[in-house]
Design an enzyme around this catalytic site. Structure first.
Site, PDB file in Angstrom:
ATOM      1  N   ARG A  85      49.137 107.292  64.736  1.00 29.64           N
ATOM      2  CA  ARG A  85      49.552 107.621  63.372  1.00 29.64           C
ATOM      3  C   ARG A  85      49.946 106.352  62.614  1.00 29.64           C
ATOM      4  NH1 ARG A  85      54.023 112.134  62.805  1.00 29.64           N
ATOM      5  NH2 ARG A  85      55.408 110.456  63.448  1.00 29.64           N
ATOM      6  N   LYS A 187      53.262 107.885  57.054  1.00 30.24           N
ATOM      7  CA  LYS A 187      54.713 107.708  57.021  1.00 30.24           C
ATOM      8  C   LYS A 187      55.056 106.431  56.249  1.00 30.24           C
ATOM      9  CE  LYS A 187      57.827 109.548  60.470  1.00 30.24           C
ATOM     10  NZ  LYS A 187      57.928 110.956  60.098  1.00 30.24           N
ATOM     11  N   GLU A 223      55.598 120.888  52.767  1.00 33.85           N
ATOM     12  CA  GLU A 223      56.529 120.454  53.810  1.00 33.85           C
ATOM     13  C   GLU A 223      57.948 120.889  53.487  1.00 33.85           C
ATOM     14  OE1 GLU A 223      56.056 117.097  56.157  1.00 33.85           O
ATOM     15  OE2 GLU A 223      54.467 116.255  54.889  1.00 33.85           O
TER      16      GLU A 223
HETATM   17  C1  PLP Z   1      58.021 112.265  60.367  1.00 34.25           C
HETATM   18  C2  PLP Z   1      57.718 113.393  59.466  1.00 34.25           C
HETATM   19  C3  PLP Z   1      57.422 114.699  59.934  1.00 34.25           C
HETATM   20  C4  PLP Z   1      57.529 115.092  61.377  1.00 34.25           C
HETATM   21  O1  PLP Z   1      56.723 114.350  62.226  1.00 34.25           O
HETATM   22  P1  PLP Z   1      57.036 114.326  63.797  1.00 34.25           P
HETATM   23  O2  PLP Z   1      55.984 113.444  64.346  1.00 34.25           O
HETATM   24  O3  PLP Z   1      56.964 115.712  64.284  1.00 34.25           O
HETATM   25  O4  PLP Z   1      58.413 113.759  63.921  1.00 34.25           O
HETATM   26  C5  PLP Z   1      57.061 115.653  59.013  1.00 34.25           C
HETATM   27  N1  PLP Z   1      57.026 115.380  57.696  1.00 34.25           N
HETATM   28  C6  PLP Z   1      57.310 114.157  57.202  1.00 34.25           C
HETATM   29  C7  PLP Z   1      57.240 113.934  55.751  1.00 34.25           C
HETATM   30  C8  PLP Z   1      57.678 113.130  58.077  1.00 34.25           C
HETATM   31  O5  PLP Z   1      57.977 111.946  57.591  1.00 34.25           O
END
Ligand code: PLP
Length: 351
Positions: A85, A187, A223
């Site tokens: 990722r 991210k 989300e």
């Molecule tokens: C990090 C994150 C998640 C969750 O990701 P995980 O890999 O399950 O921790 C979901 N939404 C957003 C916007 C994030 O930044």
């Protein structure tokens, strides 16, 4: 590997920042290949005021946890997925991706070097924060001439002390998290500050977080703050499909797999807010809480309560299975758990 330090009262550990002993740092000039970095004592860093990350947001991060099993062993969960990722995020933001083997090795080294901060089994986790930044100075809007890959760690208490507690969520009618073609699917550091005010406003009204709908039709769930959304109706599990505006959560991918293993039909598709309000159960997923049951959802003047405000049966089953695999108390059929071999530290000189 080091036992938990006695300097911390592990029963009082919360979710605030605390420094640890070491951090990992690697640097690369634009156009060169990444090479193994170093463990250095944890501390403030020096950076140019003209750094790309400070001026233009050329930065991404990851989040994961190291935990102690009941045998005292330190384990990681699906770390190569975090590497992949971060590499996808680097591509999107014009940064050189950190190779998977270097990433995984660096995470293991950072955890081993800070092993005394991994809480005793069941008392929390060592939160691991890898960052990739355009750290070189640049005046025009373009990729920085130098990049820094850093990992720091921080011990955190269990998200839910004394069992899961369902949360109450407000659907935002004013704010959106991401737009098609943007950076919502990675991210990127720039995705989080715009959510702070909406979250604070929801909290003032007594909600735990906000739910974002899609920016185009204002109809489909994207989300929950920084967590992925799921709902369950008649045994079928629904979660918004990854359309570029949704962060591909590793907990999300894990729950989808577990649900299928348990014989549930899983549909990754657009989830209309009106449909979600009719679901039997709802929950959200992310590394910090793993699974948070949603007890109540408000959209405009409409409000619904799921499972009488209690934790749903399917939600509880997913949570127990996922936690069981992470802590090695049940089998790990997909090979998600990573063990940290003690030799990892010997491969990294400590400054
Ligand atoms: C990090 C994150 C998640 C969750 O990701 P995980 O890999 O399950 O921790 C979901 N939404 C957003 C916007 C994030 O930044």
């Amino acid at each position: 590997m080091a036992a938990p330090t006695t300097e911390i009262d592990w029963d009082k550990l919360g979710f605030s920042f605390m420094p640890t002993d070491f951090m990992y740092v690697a640097e690369v000039e634009l156009g060169n290949d990444w090479e193994q970095g170093q463990l250095v004592p944890y501390g403030d860093i020096s950076i140019s005021p003209a750094a790309g990350v400070l001026n233009y947001g050329q930065g991404i991060f990851e989040g994961m946890k190291a935990q102690r099993t009941s045998d005292g062993e330190i384990v990681l969960f699906r770390t190569p997925s975090n590497a992949a990722r971060m590499a996808a995020g680097a591509d999107r933001l014009g940064m050189p991706p950190v190779p998977e083997s270097l990433f995984v090795d660096a995470v293991k080294a950072a955890v081993s070097a800070n092993a005394r901060f991994v809480p005793p089994s069941g008392k929390g986790a060592l939160y691991i924060r890898p960052c990739l930044w355009g750290s070189g100075a640049i005046l025009g809007v373009a990729p920085a001439p130098k990049f820094t890959f850093m990992i720091y760690c921080c011990p955190v208490g269990p998200y839910f002390k004394g069992g899961m507690t369902p949360i109450s969520l407000l659907v935002s009618e004013q704010f959106h998290r991401a737009a098609p073609g943007g950076q919502g699917g990675v991210k990127a550091i720039g995705n989080y500050a715009p959510g702070m005010v909406p979250s604070q406003e929801a909290k003032k009204q007594g909600f735990a977080e906000i739910i974002y709908l899609d920016a185009r039709e204002k109809k489909y769930i994207e989300e929950v703050g920084a967590a992925n959304f799921f709902c369950v109706k008649d045994g079928v599990v629904y979660t918004p499909e990854l359309v570029g505006t949704i962060l591909p959560g590793i907990t999300r991918a894990t729950v989808i797999q577990l649900a299928r293993d348990m014989g549930h039909e899983v549909r990754e598709e657009r989830v209309d807010i009106a449909f979600a309000l009719t679901a039997d159960e709802a929950f959200c997923t992310g590394t910090a809480a793993v699974i948070s049951p949603i007890g109540r959802l408000q959209h405009g003047s409409e409000a619904v309560e799921f499972c009488g405000g209690k934790v749903g049966e399917v939600t509880q089953k997913f949570y127990d299975t996922l936690i069981g695999i992470q802590l090695c108390s049940i089998p790990d059929p997909h090979g998600w758990v990573l063990h940290i071999e003690p030799e990892v530290l010997q491969r990294h000189s400590k400054l």
